[in-house]
Design an enzyme around this catalytic site. Structure first.
Site, short mmCIF file in Angstrom:
data_model
loop_
_atom_site.label_atom_id
_atom_site.label_comp_id
_atom_site.label_asym_id
_atom_site.label_seq_id
_atom_site.Cartn_x
_atom_site.Cartn_y
_atom_site.Cartn_z
N ASP A 10 47.30 -5.57 -110.38
CA ASP A 10 47.95 -6.53 -109.38
C ASP A 10 48.50 -5.69 -108.11
O ASP A 10 49.20 -5.17 -108.14
CB ASP A 10 49.15 -7.19 -109.99
N HIS A 13 55.47 -9.21 -111.72
CA HIS A 13 55.85 -10.31 -111.05
C HIS A 13 55.31 -11.66 -112.11
O HIS A 13 54.33 -11.42 -112.51
CB HIS A 13 55.03 -10.36 -109.84
N CYS A 58 60.87 -13.53 -108.82
CA CYS A 58 59.86 -13.94 -109.66
C CYS A 58 59.48 -12.78 -110.69
O CYS A 58 58.33 -12.49 -110.94
CB CYS A 58 58.52 -14.18 -108.94
N LYS A 61 50.62 -10.61 -97.43
CA LYS A 61 51.47 -9.37 -97.39
C LYS A 61 50.76 -8.22 -96.79
O LYS A 61 51.35 -7.30 -96.59
CB LYS A 61 51.61 -8.91 -98.96
N GLN A 93 51.50 -5.66 -104.10
CA GLN A 93 52.47 -4.72 -103.25
C GLN A 93 52.01 -3.62 -103.03
O GLN A 93 52.27 -2.89 -101.89
CB GLN A 93 53.86 -4.71 -103.98
N1 PMP Z 1 52.46 -9.71 -107.50
C1 PMP Z 1 53.27 -9.19 -106.92
C2 PMP Z 1 53.71 -7.62 -107.20
C3 PMP Z 1 54.14 -9.82 -105.95
O1 PMP Z 1 54.91 -8.98 -105.17
C4 PMP Z 1 53.73 -11.20 -105.46
C5 PMP Z 1 54.40 -11.78 -104.33
N2 PMP Z 1 55.73 -11.54 -104.21
C6 PMP Z 1 52.64 -11.75 -106.37
C7 PMP Z 1 51.99 -10.99 -107.17
C8 PMP Z 1 52.23 -13.08 -105.90
O2 PMP Z 1 51.63 -13.15 -104.56
P1 PMP Z 1 51.20 -14.63 -103.83
O3 PMP Z 1 52.58 -15.32 -104.06
O4 PMP Z 1 50.89 -14.02 -102.71
O5 PMP Z 1 50.18 -15.13 -105.03
#
Ligand code: PMP
Length: 403
Positions: free
Chosen positions: A197, A121, A361, A223, A200
């Protein structure tokens, strides 16, 4: 697992209708639904206990502090960490920025390499790319073919300069689960630190940081049924102690003089300013809820539903599904010759189905997949096979309609 009645009691949004169709919420990869138990907890905090934490001697401030710190305890228990290792942030993105800045500033990475992948991401990609210039390190990118992670290929990118691996535990695009346990074992033999990270991963599998022996972990409250604006950064105590603060200001100091500042102990060292107390209270309620359901039940449900969805998607010869066969809770796809935004819009307008569309993203990964934009259906424990059937029906309809 909960009965439909219990689910509706906790998630009244599931009774919403979109243009006369019952909502099907398949955008859990972006944010999960928030149970009433969580919103009640937040409301309870603001209605009856609202005060700033760690500051006052008055009762409300003490209550707010207790609520805030009991959330930290709940998170620590949930991930099997010490409370001093749990740092509240705004979410995964802020956690990774905190970490990248802090480890960069510590000098650990100077003239060395950070290994990441192109399936990350943007929030586990851009901070490393950008801070490499500020703190004089290099980023090595593992760019897997078709966006499918391969452990042997990945490990071939490790060299004597690698000091840190920062990697997702579960791809937000392909749903591939990354073998982080093997990566951590391999890395530790070479004195390489590992950050995961978990944005997910944590909602779908939980995590035991001790058992996994992971050095650092980031994830988001929203999440895992919690509110937006609260997240977690975890680090092993002995490592966090060596890292400098990210934000400076109130709450993160022992004392301040014109000459110098002495920083507070963990976790306050990393938590400047008034925190999101209501968010922390909501996060605790979310964790309580997940514990009530049981992470093993969530794993089992997600596995079954993804297998079912995979099987049903195979019927659609006009749909491309990205990533490996084996995935968890995420199906990313495109309908031949129809723009994903159109697909998502029609699914919403005609079928009441919420899927994500866009680059998710993850532009470097989408480039590798040979596309600029995709649709993503992402599931959680309240989703059902009937809802997947409606999605398949919707896609067939779109194909016929726009043919
Ligand atoms: N890493 C991953 C794998 C994600 O899916 C996401 C959110 N889509 C993020 C980071 C970023 O999370 P946040 O927008 O809650 O900071």
């Amino acid at each position: 697992m909960l009965s439909r009645e219990d689910l509706i009691r906790s998630f009244p949004i599931l009774e919403r209708e979109i243009n006369g169709k019952k909502l099907v919420y398949f955008d859990n990869g972006a944010t999960t639904l928030t149970p009433v138990e969580v919103t009640d907890a937040i409301k309870g905090f603001y209605d009856y206990h609202n005060a700033n934490v760690h500051r006052g001697a008055h009762l409300l401030s003490n209550e707010a502090t207790d609520m805030y710190e009991s959330s930290r305890k709940a998170v620590a228990k949930f991930i099997n960490a010490k409370t001093s290792e749990v740092i509240f942030t705004r979410g995964t993105t802020e956690s990774i920025n905190l970490f990248a800045y802090s480890i960069g500033k510590s000098g650990w990475l100077k003239d060395k390499e950070v290994l990441i992948t192109t399936i990350e991401h943007h929030s586990n990609f851009v901070p490393w790319q950008q801070l490499a210039y500020t703190f004089d390190f290099t980023v090595q990118y593992y760019n897997p073919e078709n966006g499918i992670f391969n452990l042997d290929e990945f490990l071939r990118n490790v060299n004597e300069n690698t000091k840190l691996i920062s990697i997702t535990g579960l791809s937000n695009v392909t749903g591939q689960v990354i073998p982080i346990e093997e990566i951590i074992k391999f890395a530790h033999e070479k004195e390489i630190l590992v950050h995961v990270d978990g944005a997910q991963l944590v909602p779908h599998f939980g995590i035991d940081v001790k058992k996994l022996d992971v050095d650092f972990l980031s994830f988001s409250g929203h999440k895992i049924l919690g509110p937006m604006g609260i997240g977690i950064f975890y680090g092993k105590k002995k490592l966090l102690k060596k890292l400098p603060p990210f934000h400076y200001g109130g709450e993160m100091i022992n004392w301040v003089s014109i000459e110098n500042t002495d920083f507070a102990e963990l976790p306050e060292k990393f938590q400047a300013g008034t925190p999101n107390v209501g968010g922390a209270v909501g996060l605790k309620a979310a964790i309580d809820y997940i514990n009530k359901i049981g992470i093993d039940n969530i794993i089992e449900h997600d596995k079954r539903l993804t297998e079912y969805a995979n099987k049903r998607f195979k019927e659609l010869d006009f749909v491309t599904v990205y990533g490996p066969e084996d995935k968890t809770s995420i199906i990313t796809f495109n309908v031949d010759n129809i723009h994903p935004h159109d697909v998502a819009q029609i699914l919403s307008d005609k079928f009441g189905i919420a899927v994500r569309s866009g680059h998710l993203c993850a532009q470097p990964l989408l480039k590798q997949l040979g596309t600029k934009s995709v649709c993503r259906a992402s599931f959680y424990f309240y989703n059902t096979e009937e809802e997947v059937d409606r999605l398949i029906e919707g896609l067939k309809y779109i194909r016929e309609w726009l043919r």
